[in-house]
Design a protein around this motif. Structure first.
Motif, PDB file in Angstrom:
ATOM      1  N   GLU A 167      39.003  46.538  72.704  1.00  0.00           N
ATOM      2  CA  GLU A 167      39.786  45.815  71.696  1.00  0.00           C
ATOM      3  C   GLU A 167      39.580  44.308  71.813  1.00  0.00           C
ATOM      4  O   GLU A 167      39.497  43.598  70.801  1.00  0.00           O
ATOM      5  CB  GLU A 167      41.267  46.158  71.842  1.00  0.00           C
ATOM      6  N   TYR A 168      39.499  43.829  73.040  1.00  0.00           N
ATOM      7  CA  TYR A 168      39.309  42.390  73.249  1.00  0.00           C
ATOM      8  C   TYR A 168      37.925  41.955  72.789  1.00  0.00           C
ATOM      9  O   TYR A 168      37.765  40.907  72.156  1.00  0.00           O
ATOM     10  CB  TYR A 168      39.512  42.071  74.728  1.00  0.00           C
ATOM     11  N   LYS A 169      36.920  42.769  73.086  1.00  0.00           N
ATOM     12  CA  LYS A 169      35.558  42.453  72.638  1.00  0.00           C
ATOM     13  C   LYS A 169      35.500  42.379  71.118  1.00  0.00           C
ATOM     14  O   LYS A 169      34.900  41.468  70.543  1.00  0.00           O
ATOM     15  CB  LYS A 169      34.567  43.502  73.163  1.00  0.00           C
ATOM     16  N   ALA A 170      36.149  43.330  70.460  1.00  0.00           N
ATOM     17  CA  ALA A 170      36.178  43.331  68.995  1.00  0.00           C
ATOM     18  C   ALA A 170      36.872  42.079  68.464  1.00  0.00           C
ATOM     19  O   ALA A 170      36.428  41.475  67.470  1.00  0.00           O
ATOM     20  CB  ALA A 170      36.889  44.582  68.492  1.00  0.00           C
ATOM     21  N   ALA A 171      37.943  41.649  69.130  1.00  0.00           N
ATOM     22  CA  ALA A 171      38.664  40.455  68.694  1.00  0.00           C
ATOM     23  C   ALA A 171      37.817  39.202  68.866  1.00  0.00           C
ATOM     24  O   ALA A 171      37.794  38.322  67.994  1.00  0.00           O
ATOM     25  CB  ALA A 171      39.974  40.326  69.473  1.00  0.00           C
ATOM     26  N   LEU A 172      37.107  39.093  69.986  1.00  0.00           N
ATOM     27  CA  LEU A 172      36.256  37.923  70.230  1.00  0.00           C
ATOM     28  C   LEU A 172      35.152  37.807  69.181  1.00  0.00           C
ATOM     29  O   LEU A 172      34.749  36.697  68.811  1.00  0.00           O
ATOM     30  CB  LEU A 172      35.635  38.006  71.626  1.00  0.00           C
ATOM     31  N   TYR A 173      34.668  38.955  68.698  1.00  0.00           N
ATOM     32  CA  TYR A 173      33.601  38.944  67.695  1.00  0.00           C
ATOM     33  C   TYR A 173      34.135  38.898  66.260  1.00  0.00           C
ATOM     34  O   TYR A 173      33.351  38.830  65.306  1.00  0.00           O
ATOM     35  CB  TYR A 173      32.719  40.183  67.846  1.00  0.00           C
ATOM     36  N   SER A 174      35.436  38.935  66.082  1.00  0.00           N
ATOM     37  CA  SER A 174      36.009  39.003  64.735  1.00  0.00           C
ATOM     38  C   SER A 174      35.763  37.718  63.951  1.00  0.00           C
ATOM     39  O   SER A 174      35.530  36.640  64.521  1.00  0.00           O
ATOM     40  CB  SER A 174      37.518  39.261  64.819  1.00  0.00           C
ATOM     41  N   ALA A 175      35.816  37.834  62.632  1.00  0.00           N
ATOM     42  CA  ALA A 175      35.600  36.671  61.767  1.00  0.00           C
ATOM     43  C   ALA A 175      36.627  35.578  62.031  1.00  0.00           C
ATOM     44  O   ALA A 175      36.327  34.389  61.906  1.00  0.00           O
ATOM     45  CB  ALA A 175      35.653  37.113  60.306  1.00  0.00           C
ATOM     46  N   LYS A 176      37.821  35.965  62.416  1.00  0.00           N
ATOM     47  CA  LYS A 176      38.879  34.983  62.665  1.00  0.00           C
ATOM     48  C   LYS A 176      38.630  34.162  63.918  1.00  0.00           C
ATOM     49  O   LYS A 176      38.890  32.948  63.935  1.00  0.00           O
ATOM     50  CB  LYS A 176      40.227  35.694  62.782  1.00  0.00           C
ATOM     51  N   TRP A 177      38.113  34.786  64.962  1.00  0.00           N
ATOM     52  CA  TRP A 177      38.062  34.122  66.261  1.00  0.00           C
ATOM     53  C   TRP A 177      36.675  33.709  66.718  1.00  0.00           C
ATOM     54  O   TRP A 177      36.553  32.841  67.586  1.00  0.00           O
ATOM     55  CB  TRP A 177      38.682  35.030  67.325  1.00  0.00           C
ATOM     56  N   HIS A 178      35.629  34.324  66.183  1.00  0.00           N
ATOM     57  CA  HIS A 178      34.294  34.003  66.694  1.00  0.00           C
ATOM     58  C   HIS A 178      33.826  32.647  66.161  1.00  0.00           C
ATOM     59  O   HIS A 178      33.754  32.440  64.954  1.00  0.00           O
ATOM     60  CB  HIS A 178      33.276  35.078  66.315  1.00  0.00           C
ATOM     61  N   PRO A 179      33.505  31.710  67.066  1.00  0.00           N
ATOM     62  CA  PRO A 179      33.098  30.369  66.627  1.00  0.00           C
ATOM     63  C   PRO A 179      31.628  30.316  66.222  1.00  0.00           C
ATOM     64  O   PRO A 179      30.868  31.267  66.456  1.00  0.00           O
ATOM     65  CB  PRO A 179      33.339  29.520  67.882  1.00  0.00           C
ATOM     66  N   GLU A 180      31.247  29.199  65.636  1.00  0.00           N
ATOM     67  CA  GLU A 180      29.828  28.958  65.388  1.00  0.00           C
ATOM     68  C   GLU A 180      29.100  28.927  66.727  1.00  0.00           C
ATOM     69  O   GLU A 180      29.672  28.557  67.755  1.00  0.00           O
ATOM     70  CB  GLU A 180      29.631  27.623  64.668  1.00  0.00           C
ATOM     71  N   GLU A 181      27.843  29.303  66.706  1.00  0.00           N
ATOM     72  CA  GLU A 181      27.079  29.370  67.961  1.00  0.00           C
ATOM     73  C   GLU A 181      27.073  28.027  68.698  1.00  0.00           C
ATOM     74  O   GLU A 181      27.112  27.977  69.930  1.00  0.00           O
ATOM     75  CB  GLU A 181      25.640  29.805  67.662  1.00  0.00           C
ATOM     76  N   SER A 182      27.048  26.931  67.937  1.00  0.00           N
ATOM     77  CA  SER A 182      26.992  25.598  68.540  1.00  0.00           C
ATOM     78  C   SER A 182      28.355  25.106  69.020  1.00  0.00           C
ATOM     79  O   SER A 182      28.446  24.081  69.696  1.00  0.00           O
ATOM     80  CB  SER A 182      26.417  24.592  67.530  1.00  0.00           C
ATOM     81  N   ASP A 183      29.418  25.820  68.673  1.00  0.00           N
ATOM     82  CA  ASP A 183      30.773  25.431  69.056  1.00  0.00           C
ATOM     83  C   ASP A 183      31.182  26.248  70.285  1.00  0.00           C
ATOM     84  O   ASP A 183      31.436  27.443  70.191  1.00  0.00           O
ATOM     85  CB  ASP A 183      31.738  25.699  67.895  1.00  0.00           C
ATOM     86  N   ASP A 184      31.264  25.585  71.426  1.00  0.00           N
ATOM     87  CA  ASP A 184      31.468  26.290  72.697  1.00  0.00           C
ATOM     88  C   ASP A 184      32.953  26.544  72.985  1.00  0.00           C
ATOM     89  O   ASP A 184      33.436  26.260  74.083  1.00  0.00           O
ATOM     90  CB  ASP A 184      30.836  25.472  73.832  1.00  0.00           C
ATOM     91  N   LYS A 185      33.658  27.128  72.024  1.00  0.00           N
ATOM     92  CA  LYS A 185      35.097  27.353  72.181  1.00  0.00           C
ATOM     93  C   LYS A 185      35.425  28.321  73.312  1.00  0.00           C
ATOM     94  O   LYS A 185      36.465  28.211  73.957  1.00  0.00           O
ATOM     95  CB  LYS A 185      35.694  27.890  70.874  1.00  0.00           C
ATOM     96  N   PHE A 186      34.543  29.293  73.546  1.00  0.00           N
ATOM     97  CA  PHE A 186      34.811  30.287  74.575  1.00  0.00           C
ATOM     98  C   PHE A 186      34.795  29.681  75.982  1.00  0.00           C
ATOM     99  O   PHE A 186      35.197  30.337  76.943  1.00  0.00           O
ATOM    100  CB  PHE A 186      33.809  31.435  74.506  1.00  0.00           C
ATOM    101  N   ALA A 187      34.346  28.440  76.108  1.00  0.00           N
ATOM    102  CA  ALA A 187      34.369  27.775  77.412  1.00  0.00           C
ATOM    103  C   ALA A 187      35.794  27.434  77.833  1.00  0.00           C
ATOM    104  O   ALA A 187      36.049  27.168  79.007  1.00  0.00           O
ATOM    105  CB  ALA A 187      33.515  26.511  77.376  1.00  0.00           C
TER     106      ALA A 187
END
Length: 271
Positions: A167-187
Motif C-alpha cells: 500500500e505504501y509503495k502504491a501511495a509513493l507512486y501515486s499521481a498525488k504524491w510522486h514528484p518530478e524526477e528532478s524534485d528530490d522530495k523523497f529525500a
C-alpha cells in the motif's frame, strides 16, 4: 657649578639614557617574540582548520557508510543474505513475477498508476507471487538521496507487514504524491511520513516513524540497491518471469497498460 659636578651630572645623564635604551630594547624584543608566537599560533590554527576541513571532506557520507555496513538490520518479512529477497504473495503460487523499480522513476510511477491495481489483484488471487527489487540509480544520475531514502522507508513499511509495504509503495507512486524526477522530495523524512499517513497501518505508527527517522533500514536499502546492480537489469520498470522479460506485444518496452500487461502476463504464465 664646578667642573667635577658638571661631569658627574653628564655621566649620570648618560647612564640614565643607557638604561632607558636597554629597557626599550627589552620591550621591543618581547613585542617581537609575541608577534612571532602569535603568528605561529595563527598559522597552526589555519593549518589545523584546513586539515580538519580536508579530513571532513574526505570522510565517507552517510549513504556511503551505510553501503559498507557489515551488520545490516533487515526488515521483517524478508529472506536471503541481508534480507534483500522480498517476495509477496501466497506461498502456493507456482510462478514469481520479478519487479525492478526505482522510487524516483517517473515511468515506474506511470506503470504503478496504470497497472499496479491489476498486479495486486493477481497476487492476492494467487496467480503468481511478486518479487520486488529496489534500485537507487536515479540518485546518482540526478544527484540526490530520494531513491535511497524512499527504499529505506519501504523497508520500514515492510517491517510492519507485506500489506503495508504494498500500500505504501502504491501511495509513493501515486499521481498525488510522486514528484518530478528532478524534485528530490523523497529525500525528506517529513514528506515520506506525510505519504505514510494515508496508510492506516502506518498512520500514527510510532515504530514505523522511528525507523524512518533513525534510518534503521538504510544499510538494508543499500544492500538491496547492490542486488539490483548485480542483476544486470539496465532500467526501470523491468518485469521478469522465469528469467524472461515481460514486454508489450511487439516491442522491447514494459507493458504500460492493463491490456498490454494482461497479454504479457498470460503468455508468461503459460510459458
Amino acid at each position: 657649578m664646578s667642573a667635577r659636578n658638571s661631569k658627574a651630572n653628564k655621566a649620570a645623564a648618560r647612564e640614565r639614557l643607557r638604561q632607558e635604551r636597554e629597557r626599550q630594547a627589552k620591550k621591543d624584543k618581547a613585542r617581537r617574540q609575541l608577534i612571532v608566537i602569535g603568528s605561529t599560533v595563527l598559522v597552526l590554527a589555519i593549518a589545523g582548520g584546513v586539515g580538519y576541513a580536508v579530513m571532513q571532506a574526505n570522510k565517507p557520507g552517510h549513504w556511503e557508510s551505510a553501503k559498507d555496513e557489515k551488520n545490516v538490520t533487515a526488515p521483517k518479512n524478508t529472506e536471503g543474505e541481508n534480507g534483500t529477497t522480498v517476495v509477496i504473495g501466497k506461498a502456493t503460487a507456482k510462478k514469481t513475477l520479478e519487479l525492478y523499480e526505482d522510487s524516483r522513476c517517473p515511468v515506474c510511477a506511470n506503470f504503478e498508476q496504470a497497472v499496479g491495481t491489476t498486479v495486486k489483484k493477481d497476487v492476492d488471487a494467487g496467480k503468481y507471487k511478486l518479487k520486488y527489487v529496489g534500485a537507487t540509480f536515479i540518485d546518482n544520475a540526478d544527484s540526490g538521496e530520494g531513491s535511497k531514502n524512499a527504499l529505506s522507508a519501504l523497508g520500514a513499511a515492510l517491517n510492519v507487514s507485506p500489506e503495508a509495504f504494498s500500500e505504501y509503495k502504491a501511495a509513493l507512486y501515486s499521481a498525488k504524491w510522486h514528484p518530478e524526477e528532478s524534485d528530490d522530495k523523497f529525500a525528506k523524512d517529513s514528506y515520506l511520513l506525510e505519504v505514510a499517513d494515508t496508510i492506516p497501518a502506518l498512520k500514527s505508527n510510532a515504530e514505523f516513524k522511528k525507523n524512518v527517522e533513525d534510518g534503521t533500514f538504510d544499510a538494508w536499502a543499500m544492500k538491496m540497491s547492490a542486488a539490483f546492480d548485480k542483476s544486470g537489469v539496465g532500467g526501470t520498470p523491468t518485469l521478469k518471469m522465469d528469467g524472461k522479460k515481460l514486454t508489450a506485444d511487439g516491442t522491447d518496452n514494459p507493458p504500460m497498460t492493463v491490456e498490454q500487461y494482461t497479454v504479457a502476463i498470460d503468455k508468461a504464465l503459460k510459458g
